[in-house]
Design a protein around this motif. Sequence first.
Motif, PDB file in Angstrom:
ATOM      1  N   SER A 189      -1.660 -18.353 -12.322  1.00  0.00           N
ATOM      2  CA  SER A 189      -2.179 -18.028 -13.658  1.00  0.00           C
ATOM      3  C   SER A 189      -3.397 -18.879 -14.003  1.00  0.00           C
ATOM      4  CB  SER A 189      -1.098 -18.244 -14.716  1.00  0.00           C
ATOM      5  OG  SER A 189      -0.822 -19.619 -14.865  1.00  0.00           O
ATOM      6  N   GLU A 190      -4.164 -18.383 -14.946  1.00  0.00           N
ATOM      7  CA  GLU A 190      -5.371 -19.084 -15.398  1.00  0.00           C
ATOM      8  C   GLU A 190      -5.035 -20.462 -15.963  1.00  0.00           C
ATOM      9  OE1 GLU A 190      -9.137 -18.249 -18.492  1.00  0.00           O
ATOM     10  OE2 GLU A 190      -7.596 -16.732 -18.150  1.00  0.00           O
ATOM     11  N   LEU A 193      -4.979 -23.423 -13.370  1.00  0.00           N
ATOM     12  CA  LEU A 193      -6.142 -23.703 -12.524  1.00  0.00           C
ATOM     13  C   LEU A 193      -6.413 -25.195 -12.370  1.00  0.00           C
ATOM     14  CD1 LEU A 193      -8.793 -20.955 -13.416  1.00  0.00           C
ATOM     15  CD2 LEU A 193      -7.725 -21.374 -11.190  1.00  0.00           C
TER      16      LEU A 193
END
Length: 240
Positions: A189-190, A193
């Motif tokens: 998922s973002e 990151l």
Amino acid sequence: MAGACWFLKRPQEGIRHLEKAIGYYERTDHRASAAEGYNNLGLNLILIGQWDRAQQALEHALSIATEIDVRGKGLPMILDSLGELLMLRGDLEEAHNFLERAVGLAAEKGNNWYRCQTHRTLGRCYVAMKESGKALSQARQALELANLTGDRQAICESRLLLVEATILCGDLAEAAANLETVTHLITDSETDLLLTGEAQRLYGWIELANGDPGLAAQHFGRSVSIFDLLGDRYRSAPAH
């Protein structure tokens, strides 16, 4: 909204929301909320590299919070934020003083999330100071507290610190095993990151220590790409 932007790693948007929120808090004399807002504003300014503005915001947060209560519940996080900024700037002794105060106050308040955060930041400070044994001790305490809270993000960040401290101690096999464990917890998922970028940086250090600079460069390159994408100027620099 600013909190959502923090997890999505959109500091510029977060800063705009926080500036609006602080304006509302100050006009309505919600001083505790204003102090929290200035602290969060400082954290976002750190991310984009505006460290002078960040220090002003954090010092203002500390001033407001101290005026309200010299041992208030929000103080550990403000001291932690100031300690982190000073650590990033290389003022390690002063950072250490702030972080020791943060750890002590967090323990006094009994909030495990605050305790985990302050132990983790103090551990990172010890890494910067090359105090491997103390860094390892703080990382273990942070991980224990993270497991108590059940916060996956805190568990991942604490285990990544444990990996870095273990590398500093020279135990590459233990570091690699811990890094494998945390890698399985990180999602695509973002919001993860930042964790991925840190993991790639640590993989690079392990491969470099194992005598494979080519593979290390690949991991460092991935770390660079992630931090550049996130606009995290500080983490981009050591990755480069």
